[in-house]
Design a protein around this motif. Structure first.
Motif, PDB file in Angstrom:
ATOM      1  N   ALA A   1     -19.166  37.237  45.641  1.00 15.31           N
ATOM      2  CA  ALA A   1     -19.228  38.666  45.979  1.00 15.31           C
ATOM      3  C   ALA A   1     -19.588  39.492  44.748  1.00 15.31           C
ATOM      4  O   ALA A   1     -19.179  39.178  43.611  1.00 15.31           O
ATOM      5  N   LEU A   2     -20.371  40.535  44.972  1.00 10.32           N
ATOM      6  CA  LEU A   2     -20.784  41.402  43.873  1.00 10.32           C
ATOM      7  C   LEU A   2     -19.594  42.176  43.315  1.00 10.32           C
ATOM      8  O   LEU A   2     -18.611  42.423  44.009  1.00 10.32           O
TER       9      LEU A   2
ATOM     10  N   GLU B   1     -16.196  46.721  37.256  1.00  9.69           N
ATOM     11  CA  GLU B   1     -16.947  46.720  36.008  1.00  9.69           C
ATOM     12  C   GLU B   1     -16.411  47.751  35.016  1.00  9.69           C
ATOM     13  O   GLU B   1     -16.465  47.539  33.804  1.00  9.69           O
ATOM     14  N   GLN B   2     -15.872  48.840  35.525  1.00 10.22           N
ATOM     15  CA  GLN B   2     -15.292  49.839  34.623  1.00 10.22           C
ATOM     16  C   GLN B   2     -14.050  49.290  33.936  1.00 10.22           C
ATOM     17  O   GLN B   2     -13.828  49.530  32.742  1.00 10.22           O
ATOM     18  N   LEU B   3     -13.245  48.514  34.668  1.00 11.17           N
ATOM     19  CA  LEU B   3     -12.065  47.909  34.049  1.00 11.17           C
ATOM     20  C   LEU B   3     -12.464  46.827  33.050  1.00 11.17           C
ATOM     21  O   LEU B   3     -11.840  46.686  31.988  1.00 11.17           O
ATOM     22  N   LEU B   4     -13.506  46.050  33.379  1.00 10.57           N
ATOM     23  CA  LEU B   4     -13.940  45.010  32.455  1.00 10.57           C
ATOM     24  C   LEU B   4     -14.583  45.585  31.204  1.00 10.57           C
ATOM     25  O   LEU B   4     -14.516  44.984  30.126  1.00 10.57           O
ATOM     26  N   SER B   5     -15.256  46.721  31.337  1.00 11.83           N
ATOM     27  CA  SER B   5     -15.931  47.309  30.163  1.00 11.83           C
ATOM     28  C   SER B   5     -14.935  47.809  29.110  1.00 11.83           C
ATOM     29  O   SER B   5     -15.322  48.017  27.959  1.00 11.83           O
ATOM     30  N   LYS B   6     -13.675  47.980  29.493  1.00  9.14           N
ATOM     31  CA  LYS B   6     -12.671  48.444  28.528  1.00  9.14           C
ATOM     32  C   LYS B   6     -12.237  47.344  27.566  1.00  9.14           C
ATOM     33  O   LYS B   6     -11.629  47.638  26.536  1.00  9.14           O
ATOM     34  N   VAL B   7     -12.549  46.098  27.908  1.00  7.09           N
ATOM     35  CA  VAL B   7     -12.230  44.997  26.988  1.00  7.09           C
ATOM     36  C   VAL B   7     -13.236  45.036  25.851  1.00  7.09           C
ATOM     37  O   VAL B   7     -14.458  45.054  26.073  1.00  7.09           O
ATOM     38  N   GLY B   8     -12.749  45.060  24.614  1.00  4.91           N
ATOM     39  CA  GLY B   8     -13.618  45.239  23.459  1.00  4.91           C
ATOM     40  C   GLY B   8     -14.581  44.086  23.248  1.00  4.91           C
ATOM     41  O   GLY B   8     -14.275  42.916  23.524  1.00  4.91           O
ATOM     42  N   SER B   9     -15.765  44.417  22.756  1.00  4.19           N
ATOM     43  CA  SER B   9     -16.775  43.390  22.509  1.00  4.19           C
ATOM     44  C   SER B   9     -16.464  42.581  21.260  1.00  4.19           C
ATOM     45  O   SER B   9     -16.874  41.431  21.134  1.00  4.19           O
ATOM     46  N   THR B  10     -15.769  43.167  20.305  1.00  3.02           N
ATOM     47  CA  THR B  10     -15.436  42.450  19.074  1.00  3.02           C
ATOM     48  C   THR B  10     -14.249  41.527  19.246  1.00  3.02           C
ATOM     49  O   THR B  10     -14.057  40.610  18.440  1.00  3.02           O
TER      50      THR B  10
ATOM     51  N   THR C   1      -5.985  36.868  28.998  1.00  2.00           N
ATOM     52  CA  THR C   1      -6.286  38.307  28.975  1.00  2.00           C
ATOM     53  C   THR C   1      -6.793  38.783  30.328  1.00  2.00           C
ATOM     54  O   THR C   1      -6.342  39.813  30.860  1.00  2.00           O
ATOM     55  N   PHE C   2      -7.705  38.043  30.916  1.00  2.00           N
ATOM     56  CA  PHE C   2      -8.251  38.453  32.215  1.00  2.00           C
ATOM     57  C   PHE C   2      -7.250  38.212  33.346  1.00  2.00           C
ATOM     58  O   PHE C   2      -7.257  38.944  34.337  1.00  2.00           O
TER      59      PHE C   2
ATOM     60  N   ALA D   1     -13.853  33.834  36.558  1.00  2.00           N
ATOM     61  CA  ALA D   1     -14.972  34.647  37.041  1.00  2.00           C
ATOM     62  C   ALA D   1     -15.057  35.966  36.279  1.00  2.00           C
ATOM     63  O   ALA D   1     -16.155  36.439  35.947  1.00  2.00           O
ATOM     64  N   LEU D   2     -13.905  36.571  35.990  1.00  2.00           N
ATOM     65  CA  LEU D   2     -13.909  37.820  35.224  1.00  2.00           C
ATOM     66  C   LEU D   2     -14.446  37.589  33.805  1.00  2.00           C
ATOM     67  O   LEU D   2     -15.195  38.419  33.267  1.00  2.00           O
ATOM     68  N   GLN D   3     -14.066  36.463  33.197  1.00  2.00           N
ATOM     69  CA  GLN D   3     -14.554  36.177  31.853  1.00  2.00           C
ATOM     70  C   GLN D   3     -16.066  35.972  31.840  1.00  2.00           C
ATOM     71  O   GLN D   3     -16.760  36.463  30.939  1.00  2.00           O
ATOM     72  N   ALA D   4     -16.608  35.283  32.838  1.00  2.00           N
ATOM     73  CA  ALA D   4     -18.051  35.063  32.897  1.00  2.00           C
ATOM     74  C   ALA D   4     -18.796  36.380  33.091  1.00  2.00           C
ATOM     75  O   ALA D   4     -19.843  36.619  32.452  1.00  2.00           O
ATOM     76  N   HIS D   5     -18.270  37.269  33.958  1.00  2.00           N
ATOM     77  CA  HIS D   5     -18.945  38.555  34.164  1.00  2.00           C
ATOM     78  C   HIS D   5     -18.813  39.444  32.930  1.00  2.00           C
ATOM     79  O   HIS D   5     -19.752  40.200  32.600  1.00  2.00           O
TER      80      HIS D   5
END
Length: 466
Positions: free
Chosen positions: A211-212, A218-227, A234-235, A254-258
């Motif tokens: 499922a998409l 995506e807004q919740l996932l974007s809060k996880v820092g890239s560094t 965590t997910f 699945a959350l980690q892959a996205h």
């Protein structure tokens, strides 16, 4: 008048009465026959009224039921059942009918409906039409479930068309028409629901995992820092903290892959996309190469991998040393050959047993032929040439005698053919140069080193006189 005359008178009157009655009956019978002949009807045939009771077969039961229905139809049309077509009504019936006609009002009588022609045939039970499942076309139940889940997640058919991978390629118009058909067409909606209910639970779980992602996810996932280096915990914690925001089939993996995909395309909150250079300056390859940090391109040493490579290298070297130490023990060397050219004999090769795939070099005066196993080691393993399941573990022995003659002895269950002649178990046969040896459909050519055998024979001749 005396009594005798009175008796004669009475008897004559009685005779005349009976005669007149008989004449009247004969005249009436004649009239009936004439009327029946004129009408073309046949008088009722006399038959026995005796009833013989027996069981009826199925076809007789059907015919009797049809006959009853036809008689009822005839009776309803104005003909009384049970009356014969050739019989006439009695005088009393005539009087009753005439009285009823005179009393009845003059109203037009509608014509009786004719009996249906299908009544005389066998009546078939009307069967309900079978429910035929309509073909769903190119849309499979899995596609419908994917479409429904994707629309519920994104609320955008364009995003569904671009992001969902269906079983076949659909256009945006086809996706829209299918969605509207599932919503508003009761027949298609019912068929699609029935087909989706028949899907296997594992297939449903696999479809739900595709499922998409919605905008909230995506807004919740974007809060996880890239560094940061987020782990599965965590997910998983993110799933526990926001159970209503994420889809029910989401997992931490699945959350980690996205999240990694979002990081790759610079979609996280702490990431910024470098703007393209403005003006005439266009970034070429050399400029981009200069911007690359060489320190980041160095490969990190993997100690575990290096250790495994060194262990494998040691193991291979040990096997090579063992093979080198066993070379002097081999009495027969097996070399791969590609043609049928004459072999190059050396000073140690007495003869060669050459096959289609390999050749066996005979370097001792006696060698054994057969099929090698773990418990049985032999000089010539015939399984290297081809299928050898019919060959005994010790099929035969080839010996070189002092006079320079080669003999083969059969010690197996199957015969050995030398130039087409069978050598049975317990027998032996002399081998000459270019002899064809056939063992269980495997053919070999026995070639003798003539120079070396001539020297052996010369030495044997010198020893014999002494």
């Amino acid at each position: 008048m005396d009594k005798d005359s009175q008796g004669l008178l009475d008897s004559s009157l009685m005779a005349s009465g009976t005669a007149s009655r008989s004449e009247d009956e004969e005249s009436l019978a004649g009239q009936k026959r004439a009327s029946s002949q004129a009408l073309g009807t046949i008088p009722k045939r006399r038959s026995s009224s005796r009833f013989i009771k027996r069981k009826k077969f199925d076809d007789e039961l059907v015919e009797s039921s049809l006959a009853k229905s036809s008689t009822r139809a005839k009776g309803a049309s104005g003909v009384e059942p049970g009356r014969c077509s050739g019989s006439e009504p009695s005088s009393s019936e005539k009087k009753k009918s005439s009285a009823q006609v005179s009393k009845a009002p003059s109203t037009p009588v509608p014509p009786s409906p004719a009996p249906a022609p299908g009544l005389t045939k066998r009546v078939k039970k009307s069967k309900q039409p079978l429910q035929v499942t309509k073909d769903l076309g190119r849309w499979k139940p899995a596609d419908d479930l994917l479409l429904i889940n994707a629309v519920l997640q994104t609320n955008d058919l364009t995003s569904v068309h671009l992001g969902v991978k269906f079983s076949c390629r659909f256009t945006l118009r086809e996706v829209q028409e299918r969605w509207y058909a599932l919503l508003y067409d009761p027949v298609i909606s019912k068929l699609a629901c029935q087909a989706m209910r028949q899907l296997h639970p594992e297939a449903i779980a696999a479809i739900q995992s595709k499922a998409l992602f919605s905008k909230a996810e995506e807004q919740l996932l974007s809060k996880v820092g890239s560094t940061s280096q987020p782990t599965l915990e965590t997910f998983q914690d993110l799933l526990h903290r926001h159970p209503d925001a994420f889809y029910l089939a989401r997992t931490a993996k699945a959350l980690q892959a996205h999240w990694q995909l979002m990081k790759q395309y610079y979609l996280l909150e702490d990431q910024t996309v470098q703007p393209l250079p403005k003006g005439d300056q266009v970034l070429n390859f050399s400029d981009a190469e200069d911007l690359i940090d060489d320190s980041k391109l160095k490969d990190m040493r993997d100690e575990v991998l290096e250790h495994e490579l060194t262990v494998a290298d040691r193991r291979q070297k040990r096997e090579i040393r063992q093979l080198e130490q066993e070379l002097h023990k081999w009495q027969v060397l097996v070399d791969s050959i590609t043609g049928m050219s004459s072999p190059d004999f050396d000073n140690q090769t007495l003869a060669v047993l050459r096959g289609r795939m390999v050749r066996y070099l005979m370097r001792s005066r006696e060698i054994t032929l057969g099929r090698a196993t773990k418990d049985n080691q032999i000089d010539v393993d015939l399984s290297l040439e081809g299928p050898a399941w019919k060959i005994s573990r010790k099929q035969g022995v080839i010996k070189l005698k002092n006079n320079g003659d080669f003999f083969i002895a059969n010690e197996g269950r199957r015969p050995i053919y030398i130039d087409g002649r069978p050598v049975l178990c317990g027998s032996k046969w002399r081998l000459s140069n270019n002899s064809v040896v056939e063992i269980a459909s495997l053919r070999f050519v026995f070639l003798i080193n003539q120079d070396l055998i001539a020297l052996i024979r010369a030495e044997a001749a010198k020893i014999m006189p002494q």
